[in-house]
Every structure is written in C-alpha cells, then in structure tokens.
Design a protein around this motif. Structure first.
Motif, PDB file in Angstrom:
ATOM      1  N   UNK A 272       0.871  -1.181   0.000  1.00 35.22           N
ATOM      2  CA  UNK A 272       0.000   0.000   0.000  1.00 35.22           C
ATOM      3  C   UNK A 272       0.911   1.235   0.000  1.00 35.22           C
ATOM      4  N   UNK A 273       1.517   1.526  -1.155  1.00 36.63           N
ATOM      5  CA  UNK A 273       2.567   2.523  -1.261  1.00 36.63           C
ATOM      6  C   UNK A 273       2.131   3.913  -0.828  1.00 36.63           C
ATOM      7  N   UNK A 274       0.961   4.363  -1.274  1.00 33.13           N
ATOM      8  CA  UNK A 274       0.506   5.724  -0.965  1.00 33.13           C
ATOM      9  C   UNK A 274       0.271   5.875   0.528  1.00 33.13           C
ATOM     10  N   UNK A 275      -0.505   4.978   1.116  1.00 35.60           N
ATOM     11  CA  UNK A 275      -0.796   5.099   2.546  1.00 35.60           C
ATOM     12  C   UNK A 275       0.440   4.854   3.402  1.00 35.60           C
ATOM     13  N   UNK A 276       1.355   4.014   2.954  1.00 38.04           N
ATOM     14  CA  UNK A 276       2.596   3.795   3.690  1.00 38.04           C
ATOM     15  C   UNK A 276       3.440   5.073   3.677  1.00 38.04           C
ATOM     16  N   UNK A 277       3.504   5.761   2.528  1.00 30.29           N
ATOM     17  CA  UNK A 277       4.257   7.022   2.455  1.00 30.29           C
ATOM     18  C   UNK A 277       3.642   8.061   3.389  1.00 30.29           C
ATOM     19  N   UNK A 278       2.312   8.148   3.399  1.00 26.51           N
ATOM     20  CA  UNK A 278       1.634   9.088   4.291  1.00 26.51           C
ATOM     21  C   UNK A 278       1.904   8.735   5.753  1.00 26.51           C
ATOM     22  N   UNK A 279       1.808   7.453   6.084  1.00 29.14           N
ATOM     23  CA  UNK A 279       2.036   7.000   7.461  1.00 29.14           C
ATOM     24  C   UNK A 279       3.463   7.314   7.888  1.00 29.14           C
ATOM     25  N   UNK A 280       4.450   7.001   7.039  1.00 29.64           N
ATOM     26  CA  UNK A 280       5.859   7.277   7.354  1.00 29.64           C
ATOM     27  C   UNK A 280       6.092   8.767   7.596  1.00 29.64           C
ATOM     28  N   UNK A 281       5.497   9.607   6.743  1.00 29.35           N
ATOM     29  CA  UNK A 281       5.667  11.052   6.887  1.00 29.35           C
ATOM     30  C   UNK A 281       5.065  11.539   8.205  1.00 29.35           C
ATOM     31  N   UNK A 282       3.887  11.052   8.547  1.00 29.28           N
ATOM     32  CA  UNK A 282       3.219  11.443   9.791  1.00 29.28           C
ATOM     33  C   UNK A 282       4.016  10.936  10.995  1.00 29.28           C
ATOM     34  N   UNK A 283       4.467   9.696  10.935  1.00 36.24           N
ATOM     35  CA  UNK A 283       5.178   9.065  12.050  1.00 36.24           C
ATOM     36  C   UNK A 283       6.485   9.809  12.378  1.00 36.24           C
ATOM     37  N   UNK A 284       7.097  10.447  11.375  1.00 35.17           N
ATOM     38  CA  UNK A 284       8.411  11.072  11.558  1.00 35.17           C
ATOM     39  C   UNK A 284       8.359  12.457  12.210  1.00 35.17           C
ATOM     40  N   UNK A 285       7.169  12.993  12.465  1.00 40.25           N
ATOM     41  CA  UNK A 285       7.069  14.376  12.948  1.00 40.25           C
ATOM     42  C   UNK A 285       7.184  14.510  14.460  1.00 40.25           C
ATOM     43  N   UNK A 286       7.566  15.719  14.870  1.00 39.53           N
ATOM     44  CA  UNK A 286       7.668  16.062  16.287  1.00 39.53           C
ATOM     45  C   UNK A 286       6.508  16.925  16.732  1.00 39.53           C
ATOM     46  N   UNK A 287       6.741  17.734  17.763  1.00 40.41           N
ATOM     47  CA  UNK A 287       5.678  18.507  18.406  1.00 40.41           C
ATOM     48  C   UNK A 287       5.334  19.825  17.725  1.00 40.41           C
ATOM     49  N   UNK A 288       6.151  20.310  16.832  1.00 37.31           N
ATOM     50  CA  UNK A 288       5.956  21.635  16.249  1.00 37.31           C
ATOM     51  C   UNK A 288       5.161  21.601  14.942  1.00 37.31           C
TER      52      UNK A 288
END
Length: 187
Positions: free
Chosen positions: A52-68
């Motif tokens: 699931x390439x699209x949703x995996x890319x979205x998940x990875x991007x979201x997972x990598x973020x901090x508090x700001x």
C-alpha cells in the motif's frame, strides 16, 4: 519557541486552497503529515502493508514528525502561497509564524536548524537571477536568527537542474543592461 495559534493554523488551511500551482508530491506529503500531526497528534494508526505505497508514504511522513507540526504547517503553507505571488483572488501572503518566506524558496527553522528548500519544482529548481537574489536574502535573514546548522534541499524530484535558460534571453536594454543587472546581483 514560537508556536502557531489555532487562528494562524486556520488561516494557513484557508490559504492552502488558494494555491494555483501543484507544489509536488514531496511537499503535499509534508503538508498531509503536518496537518495530521497538528490535528490528531502523534501517529497512532497501524502501519499499512508494504504494498500500500501511498498510505505507507503518508504513514511514514506522519510518524516522523515532532511537536511543532502546527507551526511547521503554517510556515510551509505561507511559503507556498508567497512563492506564487499575489493573484487577483488573493493578496500577497505574509509570513505565517516563524521563518522567512521568499518567492522561490521555502525557509523553515526548527531547533536551531534552518532548511532552505529550492522551490520551483515545475522547473526542476532551475536557477534564475531571482533565485540567486532570494538565496542571498535568506542567508542575510539567517544572520539575525539563532541558527546553528543550515541544510539545503530541492522541492520535487530534483535538487537543481542548473541554470534556467531564460537567464540568457536578451531582454529590453540588450547585453549592456543584462551585464549591469548581473553586476548588481553579484555585489
């Protein structure tokens, strides 16, 4: 640390819909991740399957973020709107939150690290005289911030494809005027 208010965040959301140009998949993915982090907090959904390439890319991007995330979202949308310049449907965008905005660059600062991203993905980030001028201005801006590290990147698929060939087209005033403008740019 500066943090965007809910009002600034809502203004940035509204400005997103005024964009005339597609900012590219990389920037859209960043916008998505920042929005999810700012509205829902840290990634709390199961990781999508590897096919699931699209949703995996979205998940990875979201997972990598901090508090700001809210502040970064405001900075990014403000820079994108500013890069397009004013239109009949909108006024010129003013910077949202912290960070400076330029027509051809995205400049963000987080934790004393400033990123200057070349932002002409439709033109493969080809360098124009305006680009050079904006880079110079952004470096001057950095002199007045507390940045300890500078990172550069390119929006879209390319870091930079080199000179934009329109730099070499004869303009009104001929070669002499181009030489004068080039001299001013190099000062």
């Amino acid at each position: 640390l500066n943090r965007a208010t809910v009002e600034q965040f809502e203004q940035a959301k509204g400005k997103l819909s005024t964009l005339r140009n597609d900012p590219g998949n990389e920037v859209k993915l960043k916008i998505y991740a920042l929005f999810k982090q700012a509205t829902q907090g840290p990634c709390n959904t199961p990781k999508p399957g590897m096919l699931d390439f699209v949703n995996k890319a979205k998940w990875d991007a979201w997972k990598s973020l901090g508090d700001e995330a809210r502040q970064q979202y405001c900075n990014l949308i403000g820079s994108l709107v500013e890069a397009e310049g004013p239109s009949s449907a909108q006024e010129a965008a003013s910077p949202v939150g912290s960070g400076a905005t330029y027509k051809t660059l995205l400049v963000t600062t987080e934790d004393d690290i400033t990123t200057i991203k070349l932002n002409r993905p439709a033109k493969k980030n080809a360098i124009t005289t305006e680009f050079v001028s904006n880079i110079y201005k952004s470096l001057q801006y950095l002199l007045y911030t507390h940045t300890h590290t500078l990172f550069t990147a390119g929006a879209g698929d390319f870091y930079c494809s080199g000179n934009d060939l329109t730099n070499f087209q004869l303009k009104e005033g001929g070669v002499e005027e181009m030489a004068r403008q080039g001299g001013e740019l190099l000062r």
